[in-house]
Design a protein around this motif. Structure first.
Motif: not given
Ligand code: SAH
Length: 526
Positions: A179, A192, A196, A201-202, A225, A228-229
């Motif tokens: 993260t 981001p 991603c 990933w976050h 996304l 995740r964001i």
């Protein structure tokens, strides 16, 4: 050059354009400085683009088509693909034919006017679509990020994280949950999005600007996304790394492209020197360009917060627009006895344009490429200690057949030491070891022979057990693959993986070198 794309089943033809030069620059003021029109060039894209869209290159799961219906389709290729992006030139004309909206901003179908904000914005959108499968919307009065420069930051972060992970594997680990926090993500949400696509990933993405935040949210949605964001609005006076407020205990990295300038006057002076309007799509709005103390002030705020948060973030990083800021910030880090830091130059074309700095309170040491960014640094004094040494490479008379003998010699040497742990990976020809201190010194061995210390059993490494060891290292046998001069030859690569004390690494290198010299090793190279 014709390149076959397995999934598309088509052949694409690329020649060259000066994209990487033209797009260089961080806060993008450099773009306007570039010549008004960039002539198409004839360099061909290398074969790295070929074959990358095959099934085996997809590194992680893509959302099913129904989830993607409303948005773009981020593409996930392997690291080689991303590493190769923008390292060669391709051609505007070809891109213009493929994307009519880009073709429409080209002059004579081949040239891009870098003083035209609309053209620059279209280039960014087109590259994100072509190279990453990303779709973004941008307002005309906010920063338009040049893709190659932002991509460079991501490549560096991957190197930094992969080479200093808690597994000590020194390679990409798809299963690792990562993260990151992007401070000041901007309307584009560029970091981001790029992160991603390349890794599972976050992100937490913050900003203080209402308009940028609303576009950032739109861009997360456009690319599916949102899960995740996490996009968070902040006050300018609030903390930059709000882990407690966000109820987050630890994260892996913080990144930022801070406002570079300390005042409007500084920005205007720079704009005047470059004869361009101060706030255009290339430079951004005042909130994006100016903050108290400029980039130094911003990063010093981060350093202050990091002194409290310490290991709760593994890597604190920032991009810098001025090389002179590096020295000031490294001096600050050293004043606070932070000696695990990294510097990197982001280079597009022939010119160094941007710099990056990272620091950590965790004692795991990153690779040489991540921590000592580039030979380009004039002042070696600024660089952190060396973390990698190649010994005697290549051994003049040693070839592949001798590898088992070298493995045995290395393992014998390690097993004769009082290490806390030692593990040899036969497949990678790489061993990882940990010691509580200098257990190879003559003084230690003398006391040991006199029975001063209890005999230790070599244990398989438990992560908890080794995490506090004073010294961690890896030893690898590197076999030359180049049919030219190194083919079949073997070198020994030593990596400092953990610890605060560089002299332990130096002395360890001396010990290994001494042992290898008897087997005819050559000189040492960094
Ligand atoms: N990351 C984007 C935008 C960089 S410009 C890119 O690289 O293109 C700097 C950004 O920082 C702007 O969006 C600005 O609004 C934001 N910013 C300025 N001060 C901030 C603060 N205190 N906290 C969070 N963001 C801030």
């Amino acid at each position: 050059m014709e390149i076959t794309s397995p999934t598309r089943g088509t052949k694409r033809k690329y020649s060259g354009y000066q994209i990487k030069r033209a797009l260089s620059g961080g806060n993008d003021s450099e773009i306007a400085k570039q010549s008004n029109t960039i002539q198409a060039q004839g360099t061909e894209l290398k074969a790295w683009r070929s074959g990358l869209e095959s099934e085996e290159d997809v590194i992680f799961h893509q959302p099913p088509p129904n989830q993607m219906a409303s948005g773009a389709r981020p593409r996930h290729y392997n690291d080689n693909y991303y590493q190769g992006l923008y390292s060669t030139e391709s051609e505007f004309a070809i891109l213009g034919q493929k994307y009519p909206e880009f073709g429409a901003v080209l002059k004579d179908g081949t040239q891009l006017d870098f003083t035209d904000p609309a053209a620059v914005m279209q280039l960014t959108k087109t590259l994100l679509k072509e190279d990453f499968g990303l779709q973004i919307d941008l307002p005309p009065d906010r920063l338009c990020p040049p893709v190659p420069n932002r991509h460079n930051y991501l490549l560096w972060l991957k190197d930094l994280l992969d080479s200093s992970s808690s597994s000590y594997r020194e390679q990409y680990e798809p299963e690792r949950r990562v993260t990151g926090l992007d401070i000041g993500t901007g309307a584009s949400l560029i970091y981001p999005l790029l992160g991603c696509v390349q890794r599972p990933w976050h992100f937490i993405a913050t900003d203080v600007d209402f308009k940028s935040l609303s576009y950032a949210r739109l861009n997360a949605r456009l690319n599916n996304l949102e899960s995740r964001i996490r996009i968070v609005g902040r006050d300018a006076s609030a903390s930059l790394i709000p882990l407690d407020e966000l109820n987050v205990s630890t994260i892996d990295f913080v990144m930022v492209n801070p406002p570079f300038y300390a005042s409007d006057a500084e920005l205007l002076k720079l704009a005047a020197q470059k004869s361009r309007p101060p706030y255009s799509a290339c430079t951004g709005a005042p909130v994006e360009m100016v903050c108290e103390g400029g980039e130094i002030g911003f990063v010093q705020r981060m350093i202050n917060e990091s002194l409290v948060l310490r290991e709760r973030v593994q890597w604190y990083t920032a991009m810098l627009g001025k090389q002179s800021s590096l020295k000031v910030l490294i001096d600050t880090l050293r004043r606070h006895h932070i000696n695990n830091y990294a510097v990197k130059a982001f280079i597009q074309g022939n010119k160094t344009r941007r710099w990056a700095i990272g620091w950590s309170f965790v004692t795991r040491r990153p690779s040489l490429s991540a921590s000592r960014g580039h030979d380009y640094f004039a002042t070696k004094r600024l660089l952190p200690p060396i973390t990698e040494i190649i010994i005697g490479g290549p051994f003049p008379k040693v070839n592949r057949e001798a590898i088992p003998r070298h493995e045995r010699a290395l393992c014998d040497a390690m097993e004769s030491l009082d290490l806390v742990s030692w593990f040899w990976d036969k497949q990678r020809l790489r061993g990882v070891g940990f010691a509580d201190g200098n257990v190879w010194s003559r003084a230690y061995r003398r006391r040991r022979a006199a029975g001063d210390f209890p005999v230790k059993q070599l244990a398989a490494s438990s992560v908890l057990e080794v995490a506090t060891c004073a010294f961690g290292f890896s030893v690898s046998l590197r076999v030359g693959k180049d049919p030219g001069d190194l083919y079949g030859s073997v070198a020994v690569v030593l990596r400092w993986l953990q610890g605060d004390d560089h002299s332990l690494f130096e002395s360890f290198v001396g010990m290994i070198r001494g042992r290898l010299e008897t087997s005819g090793a050559g000189s040492t190279r960094e």
